[in-house]
Design a protein around this motif. Sequence first.
Motif, PDB file in Angstrom:
ATOM      1  N   SER A  53       0.939  -1.311   0.481  1.00  0.00           N
ATOM      2  CA  SER A  53       0.103   0.258  -0.249  1.00  0.00           C
ATOM      3  C   SER A  53       0.343   0.928  -0.310  1.00  0.00           C
ATOM      4  O   SER A  53       1.752   1.676   0.885  1.00  0.00           O
ATOM      5  CB  SER A  53      -0.823  -0.373   1.190  1.00  0.00           C
ATOM      6  N   PHE A  54       0.052   2.563  -0.498  1.00  0.00           N
ATOM      7  CA  PHE A  54       1.360   3.655  -0.925  1.00  0.00           C
ATOM      8  C   PHE A  54      -0.342   4.718  -1.227  1.00  0.00           C
ATOM      9  O   PHE A  54      -1.098   4.680  -0.749  1.00  0.00           O
ATOM     10  CB  PHE A  54       2.453   3.216  -1.691  1.00  0.00           C
ATOM     11  N   LEU A  55       0.857   6.022  -0.708  1.00  0.00           N
ATOM     12  CA  LEU A  55       0.054   7.219  -0.993  1.00  0.00           C
ATOM     13  C   LEU A  55       1.400   8.349  -0.567  1.00  0.00           C
ATOM     14  O   LEU A  55       2.270   8.370  -1.018  1.00  0.00           O
ATOM     15  CB  LEU A  55      -0.829   7.436  -0.034  1.00  0.00           C
ATOM     16  N   THR A  56       0.552   9.774  -2.212  1.00  0.00           N
ATOM     17  CA  THR A  56       1.493  10.217  -1.777  1.00  0.00           C
ATOM     18  C   THR A  56       0.837  11.890  -0.741  1.00  0.00           C
ATOM     19  O   THR A  56      -0.392  11.620  -0.957  1.00  0.00           O
ATOM     20  CB  THR A  56       1.972  10.927  -3.523  1.00  0.00           C
ATOM     21  N   LEU A  57       1.571  12.943  -0.541  1.00  0.00           N
ATOM     22  CA  LEU A  57       1.830  13.515   0.388  1.00  0.00           C
ATOM     23  C   LEU A  57       2.119  15.014  -0.648  1.00  0.00           C
ATOM     24  O   LEU A  57       2.830  15.602  -0.542  1.00  0.00           O
ATOM     25  CB  LEU A  57       2.024  13.509   1.473  1.00  0.00           C
ATOM     26  N   LEU A  58       1.323  15.471  -1.146  1.00  0.00           N
ATOM     27  CA  LEU A  58       1.375  16.811  -2.267  1.00  0.00           C
ATOM     28  C   LEU A  58       0.907  18.491  -1.364  1.00  0.00           C
ATOM     29  O   LEU A  58       0.275  18.505  -0.035  1.00  0.00           O
ATOM     30  CB  LEU A  58       0.548  17.299  -3.134  1.00  0.00           C
ATOM     31  N   PRO A  59       2.379  18.625  -0.840  1.00  0.00           N
ATOM     32  CA  PRO A  59       2.306  20.312  -0.733  1.00  0.00           C
ATOM     33  C   PRO A  59       1.222  21.428  -0.813  1.00  0.00           C
ATOM     34  O   PRO A  59       1.990  21.718  -1.649  1.00  0.00           O
ATOM     35  CB  PRO A  59       3.835  20.524   0.257  1.00  0.00           C
ATOM     36  N   CYS A  60       0.098  21.205   0.324  1.00  0.00           N
ATOM     37  CA  CYS A  60      -0.149  22.686  -0.273  1.00  0.00           C
ATOM     38  C   CYS A  60      -0.200  23.569   0.794  1.00  0.00           C
ATOM     39  O   CYS A  60       0.184  24.058   1.759  1.00  0.00           O
ATOM     40  CB  CYS A  60      -1.411  22.197  -0.700  1.00  0.00           C
ATOM     41  N   THR A  61      -1.031  25.373   0.475  1.00  0.00           N
ATOM     42  CA  THR A  61      -1.134  25.693   1.414  1.00  0.00           C
ATOM     43  C   THR A  61      -2.882  26.444   1.437  1.00  0.00           C
ATOM     44  O   THR A  61      -3.729  26.096   0.603  1.00  0.00           O
ATOM     45  CB  THR A  61      -0.503  27.458   1.068  1.00  0.00           C
ATOM     46  N   LEU A  62      -3.245  26.554   2.210  1.00  0.00           N
ATOM     47  CA  LEU A  62      -5.023  26.289   2.919  1.00  0.00           C
ATOM     48  C   LEU A  62      -5.214  28.430   3.077  1.00  0.00           C
ATOM     49  O   LEU A  62      -3.547  28.678   4.117  1.00  0.00           O
ATOM     50  CB  LEU A  62      -5.168  25.751   4.442  1.00  0.00           C
ATOM     51  N   VAL A  63      -5.740  28.350   2.232  1.00  0.00           N
ATOM     52  CA  VAL A  63      -5.334  29.858   2.489  1.00  0.00           C
ATOM     53  C   VAL A  63      -6.924  30.521   2.817  1.00  0.00           C
ATOM     54  O   VAL A  63      -7.906  29.908   2.033  1.00  0.00           O
ATOM     55  CB  VAL A  63      -5.587  30.753   0.621  1.00  0.00           C
TER      56      VAL A  63
END
Length: 289
Positions: A53-63
Amino acid sequence: MLQMHAARPEELPRIREIWKLVFGDGDSLIDRFLEACPLERIQVLLEEGEVQSFLTLLPCTLVQPDAEPAKLDYVYALCTHPDWRGKGLGGQILNYADYFSRTHWARCICTVPAQESLHQGFFKRWGYREGFATYVTEVETAALPPVGEGCAIAALSAADYNRRREKWLSGMAHVAYPDAALELQRYLCHSSGGDLCSVTVDECIGCAAVEMENGRAVVKELLIDSALTDRALALIARAFSAAGCQVRTPRPTGLEGEERVAFGMWKSLDGKPRPVLAGGGGYLGLAFD
């Protein structure tokens, strides 16, 4: 023995294998994403010494309109090998993602469930709640008005689209993406015959992320004055020779058949409630789906 850690180079072939089995994507898309995603952002779960199993984590910003921006991670491509489903591995790696994101200073985490049932099922059980909604409309090209004078459409770079996107979403709680994520969306548009576009109607300059599917324009995001939505869609349909359009917008447009739908879910990692997201009050927009 169960193990979880950031992906290692030797594990990438297995990750590609599972990705293809679960999502059915081609090698070019998978490779494009994995080339752009740092290995530390790919979290893997191993059983019997192999990635299952795997997942990816995209770095974003909550504005947020009335608060400081908050670092947010977007869970993307969560999947488990079909032979290992039903053993709770997806929930365990999702829980591990919380730990990783906290230790990398994310204040919250979000995802876009692949199916409607996952909103009230799997993700709710793991502490996610509704935070982002979108308005969706289906329209036939024949039902759209004439384009008229003073209208234009042109391709945009990922960076230019991203800058324009942030101007249109100013004052609204939303997820802001890094340019690298918009490069992925641009690739998805191009691979289907669409594009990231500048859309001008009556001197109002908006933007749209257009993908093509079976001769129809799937507008993953349209940002323009709501009163001009129908003419903007007519312009898009003409430019891409589309028989019809499906469009997603952050605000209601008044088009017939428009529906507000739950889109993205979120979880606080720092204990703050962020009431602006209550009941889907935020906008996530692009999901790279």
